[in-house]
Design a protein around this motif. Structure first.
Motif, short mmCIF file in Angstrom:
data_model
loop_
_atom_site.label_atom_id
_atom_site.label_comp_id
_atom_site.label_asym_id
_atom_site.label_seq_id
_atom_site.Cartn_x
_atom_site.Cartn_y
_atom_site.Cartn_z
N SER A 259 0.78 -1.23 0.00
CA SER A 259 0.00 0.00 0.00
C SER A 259 0.82 1.29 0.00
O SER A 259 1.78 1.43 0.71
N VAL B 179 1.60 -6.42 -7.89
CA VAL B 179 0.18 -6.09 -7.86
C VAL B 179 -0.30 -5.94 -9.31
O VAL B 179 0.52 -5.77 -10.22
N ARG C 265 5.52 -3.28 -14.64
CA ARG C 265 5.05 -3.62 -13.29
C ARG C 265 6.14 -4.43 -12.58
O ARG C 265 6.59 -5.45 -13.09
N GLU D 169 2.78 -9.45 -1.68
CA GLU D 169 1.74 -8.45 -1.82
C GLU D 169 0.44 -8.82 -1.11
O GLU D 169 -0.43 -7.98 -0.92
N HIS E 61 2.76 0.57 -7.37
CA HIS E 61 1.35 0.16 -7.39
C HIS E 61 0.54 1.06 -8.32
O HIS E 61 -0.68 0.97 -8.37
#
Ligand code: ZN
Length: 515
Positions: free
Chosen positions: A3, A130, A154, A193, A462
């Motif tokens: 996060s 993610v 990513r 994750e 993210h």
């Protein structure tokens, strides 16, 4: 890395505040790329230039999709094991619980033998990423595209780029036949994750042999913050992190037709309870690690905040103006309070149907030393509705590592040598990494990857267009090798050269410091 927490909330505030907020959340974000020009100075060991091609290796890793769930990390782990073996490093593909993965899940492990005089060091990264929505990206997030001096995709930062820096450093030491005083353990795991239970958690429980003699660990969670020209860079070394307390609330009521909604309808009751949760005032608590972090940052704070940063606990209590300024910054506030936010909501599948059940998931983050059991008991009072049940989804306590160690001093020395103006700061993460699994085993674990980033770079973790510059990767490899060598020098100087082949079984390493 778990996060980005509140980063987008960073408003146009005083520049140094922006940097501190980035520092506050860098924790929550992990390790980051450097859009900021990487200053030319690199550790002065020119022959540390890597034999492997960093950009190519990262691009190959990005092209192996490992979105979690389902993870499917085995093919990438296999690639890393092959590259380690090709470099002459002992390596093993470690199978982990598949849990719905079609192609299988696994970790990549390697051990570069040293002289066995000192506790081994683990270089920990994770293989999973993610999701990424291609519509939001300027390139295909899984193509491993090279755009100018950057590799975009990513996981470029979080955390395939970390694995590449680690792997290249180990391969380079092996290629040059450098025997350190300790073994270096490369470990790249699945499932981070989603909390790591099926990755690092599983390995620490089931494969202790892989971590024999480990006393230190470096992983994501910290790095080098590049500020404006002429301003000191900040080397943030994460020593602890807040812990997750993920909860699922369930409200039950009388189902039926929504033209005549009942008084005990499940959805409105849940909304009312969530409103109470949202509007509770969490108490402020300054733990020693947070006090130390802000005291270290005080020299860089705006004039009026320096005394407050230097004495955080008393200033938050006695100086209302400073308290208001400090708590108005979401990232600062998240480091002196437990936080909670509803994220997942489920109600009726149809507009005209009152459901029997409505649910919400809460992402609570607790200060080190707090328990999720105690927190959810307190929350029951805030909910003030016996008809709502609370279930814990994910939680673990977080330990702290001391900043008073040879490894921390080795990082300080390398920072001072390569970046004399820099400030090395022990940090607390608002988010969490897999470091806690290893701290719980008594291993000194730091969130630090030697990579350079600016405040703006944080947003791609993210998020869309996650990227890292090749120069940054290569400089990271050279700096990591310098830190590993410096650790030998520091320990030798601090123990009068006595290395006495300490056979440390990893659970015997010095225990966590402050609880
Ligand atoms: Zn990560």
């Amino acid at each position: 890395m778990q996060s980005l927490g509140g980063l987008p909330g960073v408003k146009k505030i005083h520049r140094s505040h922006a940097i501190f907020s980035a520092l506050g959340t860098f924790a929550a974000v992990a390790t980051i790329l450097a859009c900021a020009p990487t200053p030319a100075r690199a550790p002065s060991t020119a022959d540390d230039a890597p034999g492997y091609d960093a950009a190519d290796m990262l691009a190959r890793a990005i092209r192996i999709a490992t979105v979690n769930p389902p993870g499917d990390e085995a093919p990438l782990a296999r690639l890393f094991v092959e590259l380690l073996r090709d470099a002459g490093v002992e390596a093993e593909l470690v199978e982990t619980p598949a849990a719905g993965s079609r192609v299988g899940r696994a970790a990549a492990w390697g051990r570069l033998r040293g002289r066995g005089r000192r506790p081994a060091i683990v270089l920990l990264s994770h293989l999973d990423v993610v999701p990424a929505n291609p519509q939001e990206w300027s390139v295909d997030p899984f193509a491993g595209e090279r755009v100018g001096e950057y590799v975009v995709g990513r996981g470029a930062i979080d955390a395939k780029g970390v694995a590449v820096v680690h792997l290249l450093a180990v391969a380079e030491l092996a290629r040059r036949g450098v025997a350190l005083d300790r073994d270096v353990i490369f470990l790249s795991t699945p499932d981070e994750e989603l909390g790591g239970e099926l990755g690092a958690g599983y390995l620490v429980r089931e494969r202790k042999d892989l971590l024999r003699d480990a006393g230190y660990l470096l992983t994501e969670g910290g790095g080098v913050l590049v500020r404006d020209e002429g301003e000191a860079t900040v080397w943030g070394v994460a020593i602890t992190e807040k812990s997750p307390c993920w909860l699922r609330l369930e409200s039950r009521g009388t189902p039926g037709h929504s033209s005549v909604p009942g008084r005990d309808a499940a959805v409105p009751r849940l909304i009312a309870a969530l409103y109470r949760v949202q509007n509770q005032e969490a108490p402020v608590r300054v733990i020693p690690a947070v006090a130390a972090m802000f005291a270290a940052l005080a020299p860089l704070a705006p004039e009026e905040d320096r005394p407050g940063f230097a004495n955080l606990a008393s200033s938050l209590e006695l100086d209302p103006a400073f308290r208001a300024r400090f708590l108005s910054n979401l990232q600062y506030a998240a480091l002196v309070r437990n936080t909670v936010t509803p994220t997942v909501l489920e109600g009726s599948p149809r507009t005209n149907v009152v459901p029997a059940v409505a649910t919400a998931q809460l992402d609570a983050r607790l200060l080190p030393g707090e328990s999720c059991t105690h927190y959810s008991d307190q929350l029951r009072t805030v909910l003030a509705d016996p008809g709502i049940t609370i279930e814990r989804i994910l939680h673990f306590s977080s330990e702290s590592s001391s900043a008073d160690t040879p490894l921390f001093r080795a990082i300080e020395r390398v920072a001072a040598r390569t970046d004399p103006e820099s400030l090395v700061v022990p940090r607390v993460l608002a988010g969490f990494t897999d470091a806690h699994y290893f701290r719980a085993q008594g291993i000194t674990a730091y969130g630090f990857v030697p990579r350079w980033y600016s405040v703006d770079d944080l947003r791609s973790v993210h998020g869309p267009d996650e990227r890292v510059s090749v120069a940054n990767l290569e400089r990271g490899v050279a700096t990591l090798i310098a830190i590993l060598k410096e650790l030998d020098r520091v320990e030798a100087s601090e123990t009068g050269g006595r290395g006495d082949g300490v056979d440390l079984h990893f659970s015997q390493a010095p225990g966590p410091v402050d609880r």
